[in-house]
Design a protein around this motif. Structure first.
Motif, PDB file in Angstrom:
ATOM      1  N   LEU A  11     -78.880  10.911  13.433  1.00 15.83           N
ATOM      2  CA  LEU A  11     -78.107  10.164  14.432  1.00 15.83           C
ATOM      3  C   LEU A  11     -76.620  10.195  14.107  1.00 15.83           C
ATOM      4  O   LEU A  11     -75.783  10.206  15.008  1.00 15.83           O
ATOM      5  CB  LEU A  11     -78.597   8.710  14.503  1.00 15.83           C
ATOM      6  CG  LEU A  11     -79.839   8.449  15.354  1.00 15.83           C
ATOM      7  CD1 LEU A  11     -80.156   6.968  15.364  1.00 15.83           C
ATOM      8  CD2 LEU A  11     -79.649   8.949  16.777  1.00 15.83           C
ATOM      9  N   LEU A  30     -70.161  13.564  16.228  1.00 28.83           N
ATOM     10  CA  LEU A  30     -69.804  14.494  17.288  1.00 28.83           C
ATOM     11  C   LEU A  30     -69.081  13.738  18.405  1.00 28.83           C
ATOM     12  O   LEU A  30     -68.044  14.187  18.919  1.00 28.83           O
ATOM     13  CB  LEU A  30     -71.086  15.132  17.832  1.00 28.83           C
ATOM     14  CG  LEU A  30     -70.967  16.368  18.700  1.00 28.83           C
ATOM     15  CD1 LEU A  30     -70.285  17.462  17.916  1.00 28.83           C
ATOM     16  CD2 LEU A  30     -72.336  16.820  19.149  1.00 28.83           C
ATOM     17  N   GLY A  31     -69.616  12.572  18.753  1.00 26.91           N
ATOM     18  CA  GLY A  31     -68.974  11.747  19.784  1.00 26.91           C
ATOM     19  C   GLY A  31     -67.564  11.379  19.389  1.00 26.91           C
ATOM     20  O   GLY A  31     -66.627  11.496  20.191  1.00 26.91           O
ATOM     21  N   LEU A  46     -75.059  12.627  12.917  1.00 28.92           N
ATOM     22  CA  LEU A  46     -74.596  13.908  13.449  1.00 28.92           C
ATOM     23  C   LEU A  46     -74.090  13.705  14.878  1.00 28.92           C
ATOM     24  O   LEU A  46     -73.040  14.214  15.274  1.00 28.92           O
ATOM     25  CB  LEU A  46     -75.796  14.856  13.466  1.00 28.92           C
ATOM     26  CG  LEU A  46     -75.592  16.325  13.259  1.00 28.92           C
ATOM     27  CD1 LEU A  46     -75.421  16.583  11.784  1.00 28.92           C
ATOM     28  CD2 LEU A  46     -76.802  17.075  13.771  1.00 28.92           C
ATOM     29  N   ILE A  47     -74.876  12.951  15.643  1.00 26.79           N
ATOM     30  CA  ILE A  47     -74.556  12.750  17.055  1.00 26.79           C
ATOM     31  C   ILE A  47     -73.338  11.840  17.206  1.00 26.79           C
ATOM     32  O   ILE A  47     -72.409  12.140  17.959  1.00 26.79           O
ATOM     33  CB  ILE A  47     -75.782  12.164  17.793  1.00 26.79           C
ATOM     34  CG1 ILE A  47     -76.940  13.169  17.728  1.00 26.79           C
ATOM     35  CG2 ILE A  47     -75.448  11.829  19.217  1.00 26.79           C
ATOM     36  CD1 ILE A  47     -78.239  12.664  18.284  1.00 26.79           C
ATOM     37  N   THR A  48     -73.316  10.724  16.453  1.00 26.45           N
ATOM     38  CA  THR A  48     -72.192   9.802  16.622  1.00 26.45           C
ATOM     39  C   THR A  48     -70.884  10.440  16.149  1.00 26.45           C
ATOM     40  O   THR A  48     -69.833  10.231  16.756  1.00 26.45           O
ATOM     41  CB  THR A  48     -72.413   8.491  15.845  1.00 26.45           C
ATOM     42  OG1 THR A  48     -72.759   8.805  14.503  1.00 26.45           O
ATOM     43  CG2 THR A  48     -73.512   7.668  16.456  1.00 26.45           C
TER      44      THR A  48
END
Lengths: 311, 300
Positions: free
Chosen positions: A111, A117-118, A113-115
């Motif tokens: 997760l 990226l955001g 990784l995703i945040t």
């Protein structure tokens, strides 16, 4: 040695040293958290723009800040260090917003990784909103009165490239000395080994993670300013490209390994320099090719350790 | 509503499903735009280079579109199987990295090959429908089909095995689930969905270039699933529909589009770790619903 070879070698090494510098911060964060910080490329971009503004660069005709220029112009070296510090600050904010809440909740590391990226997407697009999508150059004249090129063994090399190589080497040595030689560097190693055990042994793991982020941001910012000086700032997205290519550097050297990041950066820089001119369009694929190859034959990278599958 | 926008929303929902399939078994793959680009390139090449596919009538025959979809499905499925069997052995983070590299390699190749038109791309892709309405009907049918298949999948053994792998891979393996096989299945299905979506998109957009499958597209499609939720197929469909419509709804903000996407990706996992739609939420919704319990099925 023929001069063409020296030329090729120095070109490759100076590009590679920038990859190495960029990948150092990337790998520091990976080593303590076990997760890729996708905002690293955006922080790198930010460092380049900070440097550009601090040496008195003009934003140009696009973006909300069109025509903006600082009332003062700092010498390049001062601007670079300040840009590095500014980038470190932003990296710390990103840690606080995108990483810490997930860590405290014990969430799946994917997760983060995703945040991250955001956070990177927000940062890059904020830069675009404020300063437009055009590219900028940091003039070499901001370095003062240096000759444009040096004669090394008969090959003419741009002074900037030699400087890049020297700075990258100095930073790598300093970082390695700190990690291996100092108490806090040892603490960082302990945290990357196992954060919970390190905490039990009296190390403030959260603090060391922040140190890794701050240092990583500083190195990314410096790399951004230096690439802006030697090539140019090709718009707000140019750091994203570095971030993606940097993945190849990390995997080649070994995820989380500091010497691996340096080795991987130099290898990929040299390999890119060896791509014949007829195929220069494929240069960008070199790094990804290495990445796939390593995943195929040695996923832990050249200098990484294979981790056992823990239950 | 504008049929063109509806068509784009439907394509978004399909791409969302493509990202959802690997995530259902806990595998973060960012490869969907790459397979989408392969599908689009296949459609663009075949329909502009092979006059035999064009037929005699003024509009491009739908049977040829279906043929392109079949070819795209076969090719993307084969590529995914080849790459997946190597990469899926590795831990989660490597898959994300490898799929990013895959998307970038495909982009660089498309950008440099003469046959794919370089940076400009391929133009004048023939139209099987006279307007966006036809496309919207066709894509809605395709989406319904894929949703139905996903729904079947969620209720059958492979789909349940996927959820088990996501929750605890070692435990799933110890229960006799062939985790490598199931993860590969999810990855291949994801590629096939993205590939056939690319075929439809290429005809609809009329031109095709390397930019359509880049890292930006990976981020956008990931946002669909992060917002909607990755535990049931309704999540990515809703996320895809909503987030594709968002730029139109937020037209006044214009340049802020990607910032809004970034905020969704950043705040989504923090505020809604499960996404907007989770099986539990559907179940509690089903309890409010009188009559036949269509939504209140057991959480997988």
């Amino acid at each position: 040695m023929p001069t063409e070879l020296i030329q090729l070698l120095l070109n490759g090494l100076s590009v590679g040293s920038m990859y190495a510098l960029f990948a150092l911060g990337y790998t520091l964060v990976f080593s303590v958290l076990g997760v890729i910080n996708f905002s690293h490329g955006a922080v790198f971009t930010l460092g380049a723009y900070f440097t550009f503004l601090l040496i008195g660069g003009n934003v140009g005709s696009n973006g909300l800040l069109a025509g903006f220029q600082l009332p003062f112009a700092l010498p390049f070296w001062l601007a670079l260090v300040l840009a590095g510090l500014g980038s470190a600050l932003v990296a710390l904010v990103i840690e606080r917003v995108a990483f810490q809440p997930l860590r405290q909740r014990g969430a799946d590391p994917l997760l983060a990784l995703i945040t991250s990226l955001g956070a990177g997407v927000i940062l890059v697009n904020l830069i675009q909103l404020l300063m437009g999508a055009e590219s900028h150059a940091i003039p070499t004249s901001s370095l003062g009165n240096l000759p444009a090129a040096l004669n090394i063994g008969g090959a003419m090399v741009r002074t900037v490239q030699v400087l890049l190589l020297a700075i990258a080497a100095a930073l790598v040595v300093a970082l390695t000395a700190w990690i291996e030689g100092s108490r806090s560097g040892k603490a960082l190693q302990a945290v990357s080994e196992d954060p919970i055990t390190a905490q039990l042994l009296g190390i403030n793991s959260s603090r060391m993670i922040q140190v890794a982020f701050g240092l990583g941001g500083f190195l990314a910012g410096i790399a951004g300013g230096l690439v802006g000086l030697s090539v140019s700032i090709a718009g707000p997205y140019f750091g994203i490209g570095y971030g993606l290519k940097g993945l190849g550097v990390l995997v080649l050297g070994g995820l989380g390994s500091v010497p691996g990041a340096v080795l991987g950066g130099l290898i990929i820089g040299l390999a890119e320099a060896c791509v014949p001119a007829d195929f220069s369009g494929y240069k960008d694929a070199v790094s990804y090719g290495f990445l796939f190859l390593m995943l195929l034959i040695r996923p832990q990278g050249l200098l990484g350790r294979a981790l056992p599958n823990k239950v | 509503m504008d049929a063109g926008l509806l068509q784009q929303m439907l394509l978004g929902a399909l791409l969302g499903l493509s990202v959802y399939l690997p995530l259902r078994c806990g595998q973060l793959s960012l490869a969907s735009p790459g397979f989408y680009a392969i599908g689009g390139t296949i459609a663009a090449l075949l329909s502009t280079r092979l006059p035999a596919l064009g037929g005699a009538s003024a509009t491009y025959p739908i049977s040829s579109v279906l043929l392109e979809m079949g070819l795209a499905a076969a090719l993307t499925g084969a590529i995914a199987a080849a790459i997946g069997s190597v990469v899926l052995r590795l831990r989660g983070i490597y898959l994300a990295i490898a799929t990013i590299a895959l998307v970038e390699i495909l982009r660089v190749i498309t950008l440099n090959l003469a046959i794919t038109g370089g940076a400009l791309g391929i133009f004048g892709i023939p139209q099987p429908f006279n307007g966006p309405e036809g496309y919207a009907f066709f894509t809605a049918a395709l989406l319904a089909l894929v949703c139905w298949l996903c729904d079947r999948l969620e209720r059958t053994r492979p789909g349940l095995a996927m959820a088990a792998i996501r929750d605890d891979e070692l435990a799933a393996a110890s229960q006799g689930i062939d985790t490598a096989q199931i993860k590969l299945l999810a990855f291949v299905l994801s590629a096939v969905v993205a590939g056939i979506t690319g075929v439809v998109a290429a005809h609809f957009l009329n031109s095709w270039n390397a930019k359509l499958g880049n890292f930006d597209a990976s981020i956008t499609t990931l946002a669909f699933v992060v917002l909607g939720g990755s535990r049931t197929w309704l999540g990515p469909v809703l996320g895809g529909l909503l987030l594709t419509a968002l730029p139109e709804v937020l037209r006044p903000v214009g340049d802020l589009r990607l910032i809004v996407f970034g905020l969704v990706i950043l705040l989504g996992p923090l505020l809604f770790p499960q996404g907007l739609i989770s099986p539990e939420r559907l179940q509690s919704l089903g309890r409010l619903w009188p009559g036949p319990k269509r939504l209140g099925r057991q959480a997988p």
